[in-house]
Design an enzyme around this catalytic site. Structure first.
Site, PDB file in Angstrom:
ATOM      1  N   ASP A  31      13.258   6.611  21.422  1.00  0.00           N
ATOM      2  CA  ASP A  31      12.333   6.101  20.399  1.00  0.00           C
ATOM      3  C   ASP A  31      11.168   5.337  21.008  1.00  0.00           C
ATOM      4  OD1 ASP A  31      14.241   7.029  18.683  1.00  0.00           O
ATOM      5  OD2 ASP A  31      14.457   5.169  17.558  1.00  0.00           O
ATOM      6  N   HIS A 176      15.425   4.025  24.435  1.00  0.00           N
ATOM      7  CA  HIS A 176      13.975   3.858  24.310  1.00  0.00           C
ATOM      8  C   HIS A 176      13.348   4.139  25.676  1.00  0.00           C
ATOM      9  CE1 HIS A 176      15.874   1.474  21.158  1.00  0.00           C
ATOM     10  NE2 HIS A 176      14.771   1.636  20.456  1.00  0.00           N
TER      11      HIS A 176
HETATM   12 NI    NI Z   1      11.673   1.955  17.180  1.00  0.00          NI
END
Ligand code: NI
Length: 229
Positions: A31, A176
């Site tokens: 993400d 991430h």
């Molecule tokens: Ni996010």
């Protein structure tokens, strides 16, 4: 009966090759990117391992790193939307959510040539009624089943071990591509789980393999495989 069960157990122990043949499928998702050098390093590591992941991109980041976004698509990874500005949808009106998702889709499509069909709302926070009224009404909401909170302590070994201890067939892992430790952890997770017979696939491939049709307006934390496995 007990003897029969014992015999079956012995048979299973004697046939590691047979057990190893049943692959377990799992999806890595990233993400908030692209992030410049960390995404680049991650893409190099994924390419070296011939693994495809799913990237939930933010529109404003794609605007900053269009060439990297294009590389993600070109190298066969799946691309989803993680909104334009990364503002929490639960704090926004339906109109504002709609405008944000349209902007994200436009930027992602312009940079990658791919219109995202999967949606991961920022923070995983969403309201299905609001989404149903948005341009992303047809987008399945993809959440996750394993979250090592890689952004918190940024310790690669701890993130890798958190994930590898929990990994099961059909899981969706949240990471991430925003930190060096997350990239290191991701590659460590791949190496450790592949050695245990896991196969890394994109979210859409995971659904396809499980015979699950991803439906717009529905949320998925993981993909369940038929029990007969
Ligand atoms: Ni996010």
């Amino acid at each position: 009966m007990r003897r029969f069960v014992a015999a079956l157990c012995i048979l299973a122990l004697l046939c590691p090759a047979v057990r190893a043949q049943t692959p377990q499928y799992i999806a890595l998702t990233f993400d908030d990117g692209p992030s410049g050098r960390y995404t680049e390093r991650l893409l190099d590591g994924l390419a070296a391992r011939e693994v495809h992941a799913t990237f939930f991109l933010c529109g404003y980041r794609v605007e900053q790193y269009p060439a990297l976004a294009a590389r993600i698509a070109r190298e066969g990874h799946e691309i989803g939307s993680h909104s334009d500005r990364h503002e929490f949808f639960t704090h926004m009106s339906a109109e504002a959510v709609c405008a944000d998702l349209s902007a994200a889709a436009e930027k992602i499509t312009a940079a990658t040539g791919v219109t995202p069909t999967l949606l991961r709302p920022p923070g995983g926070l969403y309201d299905l009624d609001v989404l149903a009224r948005s341009v992303c009404a047809d987008a399945p909401v993809i959440l996750w089943s394993i979250d090592p909170e890689d952004w918190r302590d940024k310790q690669a070994a701890a993130v890798t071990s958190f994930v590898t201890k929990r990994a099961k067939n059909g899981d969706i892992i949240l990471l991430h591509d925003m930190h060096a430790s997350s990239v290191e952890a991701a590659l460590g997770i791949i190496d450790a789980l592949e050695a245990r017979g896991f196969v890394f696939v994109t979210v859409s491939e995971l659904a396809l393999l499980a015979g699950t049709q991803l439906c717009g307006g529905k949320a998925y934390c993981r993909i369940d495989f038929p029990k007969y496995e």
